[in-house]
Design an enzyme around this catalytic site. Structure first.
Site, PDB file in Angstrom:
ATOM      1  N   HIS A 155     -21.166  -5.924 -48.163  1.00 56.69           N
ATOM      2  CA  HIS A 155     -20.067  -5.492 -48.952  1.00 56.69           C
ATOM      3  C   HIS A 155     -19.669  -6.262 -50.209  1.00 56.69           C
ATOM      4  O   HIS A 155     -19.277  -5.896 -51.037  1.00 56.69           O
ATOM      5  CB  HIS A 155     -18.666  -5.358 -48.193  1.00 56.69           C
ATOM      6  CG  HIS A 155     -18.171  -3.713 -48.810  1.00 56.69           C
ATOM      7  ND1 HIS A 155     -18.038  -3.513 -50.057  1.00 56.69           N
ATOM      8  CD2 HIS A 155     -17.429  -2.849 -47.837  1.00 56.69           C
ATOM      9  CE1 HIS A 155     -17.280  -2.462 -50.079  1.00 56.69           C
ATOM     10  NE2 HIS A 155     -16.974  -1.745 -49.126  1.00 56.69           N
ATOM     11  N   ASP A 376     -33.708  12.051 -50.954  1.00 55.82           N
ATOM     12  CA  ASP A 376     -34.807  12.629 -50.894  1.00 55.82           C
ATOM     13  C   ASP A 376     -35.917  11.876 -51.170  1.00 55.82           C
ATOM     14  O   ASP A 376     -36.259  11.607 -52.215  1.00 55.82           O
ATOM     15  CB  ASP A 376     -34.901  14.060 -51.509  1.00 55.82           C
ATOM     16  CG  ASP A 376     -36.042  14.827 -51.154  1.00 55.82           C
ATOM     17  OD1 ASP A 376     -36.956  14.341 -50.602  1.00 55.82           O
ATOM     18  OD2 ASP A 376     -36.089  15.926 -51.810  1.00 55.82           O
TER      19      ASP A 376
END
Length: 434
Positions: A155, A376
């Site tokens: 993070h 995708d």
């Protein structure tokens, strides 16, 4: 997945396919504030296409695409380190991201109802060793032919907006090859440097919350997922009126139900905090593809009696209005004040913090409106995208529910109160839908 067996069959490093800058990347204090969270664990579940060939989630193709993406996103191929003054930085050394391949003896349908848990993280998200590795991914092949992609990005290097930007780019290279359209990231984190001298607005200290009041939990903590339909979300927003956002309406509902489920005293002060994306809230705005952490944590407080007032619809609209007003105030003057304060107070830490929030507090993290499902790789979009683990009591994640258009509320809280929260939540949704 408690009885499953996931075997790691390969572990390697993927370096950028072309030379990249070798330097220490200075981190803003908004980056350093997130360092205590460590690596964010997420998973994507992909079902094998009907008649899929043997190249479904071809590892060589994924690695080649990642190597191309890391040319522009080179900090993710580096290591956490410290500069000469002891300040945390990213050593952009091009060593590479960790890439793990594993196989599981279960089918993807056995985990289709994804609930964040330590088991899910342990099995489907790579173990990051050494901890200085900025990014690690794991591709797990299931017995049925389905695939899980687990990611762990530190993070301190990115927030969710930047993480999804990288995933979009990596998947585009895998899907489209060299024809992939790439929006280059901006790595200039000095755009969020504190001012000299600092200028802290008097209202900033009451509005922004850098430190979380963590303590050991008094009992077991559990995580539940509450799906809310597109129609239910629309009803909530209508009740809140005045163009309330999905975030404000849902946060108000969860806050109201949590206060009631926890049976907090009417005169107790309850607090809700949330992290807001400030890319468009500073002047001039940050570049659209600023890569890093551009989050500032703000909060709103109220007496419990005002949150759980008897008139349900009026109370919901009032609470949503309080949250919305805080969001609206987050403009350049206040955001710059927060950055100055964080720097001068030296708030933050490199090690993951442990503990849970007090029952008077909720922290809401929203991934609503983000391209969580735009991953995708050439074999279709994921059926499910989720955090793999959420283990801090009092933390709520709001996530889009894929093509259905609804929202998934990931709630981590005291096990003793979670069933009552569920009852109150769906009771309210049923009532508001009437």
């Amino acid at each position: 997945m408690e009885d499953s067996e996931v075997k790691v069959v390969e572990s390697s490093l993927v370096a950028p396919s072309e030379p990249t800058p070798r330097k220490g990347l200075w981190l803003s204090h908004l980056d350093l504030l997130m360092a205590y969270k460590g690596h964010t664990p997420t998973i994507y579940l992909f079902h094998s296409n009907v008649g899929a060939t043997s190249d479904f989630f071809d590892v060589a193709r994924l690695k080649e695409a990642m190597a191309k993406a890391l040319v522009a996103f080179y900090p993710l191929a580096g290591r956490l380190g410290v500069d000469s003054s002891g300040r945390t930085e990213i050593d952009c050394n091009g060593e590479g991201a960790l890439f793990v391949v594993a196989r599981s003896d279960v089918t993807i349908d056995e985990i289709k109802d994804v609930k964040p848990s330590p088991v899910l993280r342990r099995e489907l998200v790579p173990r990051v060793e050494p901890s200085s590795v900025v990014m690690a991914v794991q591709v797990t092949f299931f017995r049925c032919g389905g695939v899980a992609l687990g990611t762990a990005l530190h993070h301190a290097s990115v927030d969710a907006v930047s993480a999804f930007h990288f995933l979009q780019t990596w998947s585009a290279f895998s899907r489209d090859g060299d024809r992939a359209a790439v929006e280059l990231p901006c790595h200039d984190r000095t755009l969020l440097r504190a001012r000299s001298p600092p200028a802290i607005h008097p209202d900033a200290l009451s509005m922004f919350h850098a430190k979380l009041p963590l303590s050991d939990p008094s009992g077991p903590i559990t995580t539940r997922v509450f799906p809310i339909s597109k129609e239910q979300v629309a009803s909530l927003k209508r009740l809140c009126g005045g163009g309330a956002s999905t975030f404000c309406a849902l946060s108000a509902l969860v806050w109201r139900c949590a206060c009631a489920a926890r049976r907090l005293p009417p005169d107790a002060e309850a607090r809700l905090t949330f992290s807001a994306n400030i890319r468009r809230r500073v002047t001039p705005p940050l570049p659209e593809r600023y890569f890093g952490n551009a989050l500032v944590r703000a909060g709103v407080s109220a007496a419990v009696r005002d949150i759980v007032a008897a008139s349900a619809s009026e109370a919901l609209a009032s609470v949503a209005g309080r949250i919305g007003a805080t969001v609206h105030r987050m403009q350049d003057v206040m955001v710059r004040s927060a950055i100055d304060y964080y720097e001068t107070a030296e708030v933050g830490g490199r090690s993951p913090a442990k503990g849970t929030l007090p029952e008077t507090d909720l922290q809401v993290t929203s991934w609503l409106g983000m391209p969580a499902y735009d991953a995708d790789f050439g074999w279709g979009k994921p059926r499910v995208m989720s955090r793999a683990e959420s283990n801090r009591g009092g933390v709520v994640h709001l996530m889009s529910d894929g093509p259905a258009g609804g929202v998934r509320v990931l709630m981590c809280m005291e096990a003793a109160n979670v069933k009552e929260l569920e009852r109150l939540l769906y009771q309210a949704l049923d009532r508001y839908a009437c």
